[in-house]
Design an enzyme around this catalytic site. Structure first.
Site, PDB file in Angstrom:
ATOM      1  N   LYS A   1      59.785 -51.086 -60.970  1.00 54.77           N
ATOM      2  CA  LYS A   1      58.916 -50.335 -61.774  1.00 54.77           C
ATOM      3  C   LYS A   1      58.409 -50.998 -63.107  1.00 54.77           C
ATOM      4  O   LYS A   1      59.530 -51.807 -63.616  1.00 54.77           O
ATOM      5  CB  LYS A   1      59.739 -49.013 -62.378  1.00 54.77           C
ATOM      6  CG  LYS A   1      59.182 -47.558 -61.745  1.00 54.77           C
ATOM      7  CD  LYS A   1      60.021 -46.563 -62.057  1.00 54.77           C
ATOM      8  CE  LYS A   1      59.439 -45.895 -63.367  1.00 54.77           C
ATOM      9  NZ  LYS A   1      60.193 -44.559 -63.694  1.00 54.77           N
TER      10      LYS A   1
ATOM     11  N   LYS B   1      59.501 -51.088 -69.914  1.00 54.86           N
ATOM     12  CA  LYS B   1      59.557 -51.596 -71.313  1.00 54.86           C
ATOM     13  C   LYS B   1      60.725 -52.556 -71.381  1.00 54.86           C
ATOM     14  O   LYS B   1      60.581 -53.389 -72.312  1.00 54.86           O
ATOM     15  CB  LYS B   1      59.572 -50.511 -72.537  1.00 54.86           C
ATOM     16  CG  LYS B   1      61.123 -49.562 -72.282  1.00 54.86           C
ATOM     17  CD  LYS B   1      61.029 -48.697 -73.521  1.00 54.86           C
ATOM     18  CE  LYS B   1      62.306 -47.930 -73.240  1.00 54.86           C
ATOM     19  NZ  LYS B   1      62.238 -46.526 -72.421  1.00 54.86           N
TER      20      LYS B   1
ATOM     21  N   LYS C   1      73.425 -40.867 -65.573  1.00 53.51           N
ATOM     22  CA  LYS C   1      73.547 -41.596 -66.782  1.00 53.51           C
ATOM     23  C   LYS C   1      74.694 -41.935 -67.413  1.00 53.51           C
ATOM     24  O   LYS C   1      74.751 -42.936 -68.187  1.00 53.51           O
ATOM     25  CB  LYS C   1      72.579 -40.836 -67.801  1.00 53.51           C
ATOM     26  CG  LYS C   1      70.953 -40.470 -67.677  1.00 53.51           C
ATOM     27  CD  LYS C   1      70.054 -40.316 -68.553  1.00 53.51           C
ATOM     28  CE  LYS C   1      68.848 -40.525 -68.644  1.00 53.51           C
ATOM     29  NZ  LYS C   1      67.827 -39.821 -69.642  1.00 53.51           N
TER      30      LYS C   1
HETATM   31  P1  AMP Z   1      60.519 -44.269 -70.333  1.00 52.56           P
HETATM   32  O1  AMP Z   1      59.826 -44.980 -71.295  1.00 52.56           O
HETATM   33  O2  AMP Z   1      60.892 -45.281 -69.063  1.00 52.56           O
HETATM   34  O3  AMP Z   1      61.346 -43.152 -70.831  1.00 52.56           O
HETATM   35  O4  AMP Z   1      59.293 -43.249 -69.624  1.00 52.56           O
HETATM   36  C1  AMP Z   1      58.366 -42.309 -70.428  1.00 52.56           C
HETATM   37  C2  AMP Z   1      57.757 -41.539 -69.442  1.00 52.56           C
HETATM   38  O5  AMP Z   1      56.831 -42.362 -68.429  1.00 52.56           O
HETATM   39  C3  AMP Z   1      58.528 -40.625 -68.338  1.00 52.56           C
HETATM   40  O6  AMP Z   1      57.868 -39.463 -68.057  1.00 52.56           O
HETATM   41  C4  AMP Z   1      58.446 -41.741 -67.312  1.00 52.56           C
HETATM   42  O7  AMP Z   1      58.303 -41.066 -65.839  1.00 52.56           O
HETATM   43  C5  AMP Z   1      57.166 -42.354 -67.534  1.00 52.56           C
HETATM   44  N1  AMP Z   1      57.057 -43.770 -66.668  1.00 52.56           N
HETATM   45  C6  AMP Z   1      57.731 -45.020 -67.285  1.00 52.56           C
HETATM   46  N2  AMP Z   1      57.486 -45.922 -66.677  1.00 52.56           N
HETATM   47  C7  AMP Z   1      56.545 -45.907 -65.734  1.00 52.56           C
HETATM   48  C8  AMP Z   1      56.132 -46.401 -64.516  1.00 52.56           C
HETATM   49  N3  AMP Z   1      56.373 -47.606 -64.241  1.00 52.56           N
HETATM   50  N4  AMP Z   1      55.318 -45.716 -63.679  1.00 52.56           N
HETATM   51  C9  AMP Z   1      55.027 -44.371 -63.603  1.00 52.56           C
HETATM   52  N5  AMP Z   1      55.541 -43.765 -64.872  1.00 52.56           N
HETATM   53  C10 AMP Z   1      56.380 -44.184 -65.590  1.00 52.56           C
END
Ligand code: AMP
Ligand code: TRP
Length: 334
Positions: A197, A200, A114
């Site tokens: 992946k 958002k 990070k």
């Molecule tokens: P984030 O919004 O990326 O901080 O993710 C929040 C949670 O959602 C974390 O536990 C991530 O591992 C999970 N997450 C986000 N994007 C994905 C994805 N495309 N597939 C699986 N898990 C996800």
């Protein structure tokens, strides 16, 4: 069993968040027996390690809280709260900073990732992040901590901290937690690119299915999802080198609670023209009730905040004895 986990409150929630994270918590809650307890919280104190406008932060906490409840976290069965409303987290973090070693934190791969090349300008909070996470876990004497693979190192540090604190102060205060890492956690990929992946931050809204998308939007996105011209294979082996097909079939299997092999067997030889409507239907049926509850919860900030407030009171009460014992062990309180 005492289960505890935290999630950073992010906005614009999508199918990846639901299948990759939120749903696992709901499962754990639903599998608990009467003697066990679940603590789930929004890690908003961790989220300050990245700058965000205050209004967005508040919105994101409410979004994630509503999503968790909409997906099935029951605030009467599980303790659901946001970290900032339970000062014991920050207090224990500071106490543990006396025990944590710089050498330990220097080894944390998430910090290195990070902070990137420009480490000198990373926030101190980002560096100390794992100590706050240890405090989160140790405050509640958690025995089981469901997390993704990327958080395993932080939990090892938590165990090291607990062991050193107990030894340094001659107490048996902190319980050593075990991580629970799902064997094959769903990794949902972009609908436009099966190698990226679902995220958002993808500029194309067509790449993801948002928790707020209505039935038509979901159907449209599935219909327009990138695929290849080949029909579906007989078994999952035939998905090698076909990332988009692999993703869509993986999503179907996850939602239907079956395997990619079984989905292939069902649709073998058919084209995506036949598969996509079935997938769309399954997504619509799964997400509709969650979306309805989510919208409902999001339309009443007062009610949502009250849920978190109640959770924070329960969490504070549960944390209190451990926090006091830590102060006492260190000679900071009689
Ligand atoms: P984030 O919004 O990326 O901080 O993710 C929040 C949670 O959602 C974390 O536990 C991530 O591992 C999970 N997450 C986000 N994007 C994905 C994805 N495309 N597939 C699986 N898990 C996800
Ligand atoms: N660091 C975790 C993540 O990014 C979130 C988190 C904060 C957490 N505190 C925790 C997870 C305590 C488990 C236990 O996913």
């Amino acid at each position: 069993m005492r289960v505890l986990s935290g999630i950073q409150p992010t906005g614009n929630l999508h199918l990846g968040n639901y299948l990759g994270a939120i749903r696992n918590w709901v499962r754990m809650q639903d599998e608990m027996d009467a003697d066990s307890q679940c603590f789930f919280f929004l890690a908003d104190m961790h989220s300050i390690t990245v700058h965000e406008e205050p209004a967005a932060r508040i919105r994101h906490v409410r979004d994630m809280a509503a999503a968790l409840v909409a997906a099935g976290i029951d605030p009467n069965r599980s303790v659901l709260f946001n970290q900032a409303r339970v000062p014991a987290h920050a207090e224990l973090c500071w106490l543990l900073n006396g025990t944590a070693r710089i050498g330990w934190l220097n080894r944390m791969t998430q910090f290195k990732d990070k902070a990137g090349k420009n480490r000198e300008s990373a926030s101190v909070g980002l560096y100390v992040y794992p100590v706050l996470m240890a405090a989160d876990v140790l405050l509640y004497q958690a025995t089981h901590v469901p997390v993704g693979e990327d958080q395993k190192q932080h939990l090892e540090l938590t165990r090291d901290l607990a062991t050193k604190f107990n030894a340094d102060f001659g107490v048996e205060l902190f319980t050593l937690p075990d991580p629970i890492i799902p064997k094959e956690s769903a990794r949902i990929m972009s609908l436009r690119d099966g190698t990226a992946k679902m995220s958002k931050s993808d500029p194309s809204d067509m790449s993801r299915i948002n928790l707020t998308d209505d039935d038509d939007a979901i159907m449209q996105k599935v219909k327009k999802a990138k695929t290849d011209p080949e029909p579906l294979p007989e078994s999952a082996e035939g998905l090698a080198g076909r990332p988009e097909a692999n993703n869509l079939i993986g999503i179907y299997a996850t939602l239907a609670g079956t395997t990619a092999d079984a989905v292939c067997a069902e649709f073998a030889g058919k084209g995506f023209g036949a598969f996509k409507p079935a997938l769309g239907e399954l997504l619509v049926e799964t997400l509709r009730p969650i979306r309805m509850r989510f919208m409902d919860l999001r339309s009443d900030d007062t009610a949502l905040d009250a849920i978190l407030e109640k959770g924070a009171a329960k969490a504070s009460a549960a944390a209190e004895p451990t926090l006091r014992a830590a102060y006492r062990a260190m000679g900071l309180m009689r």
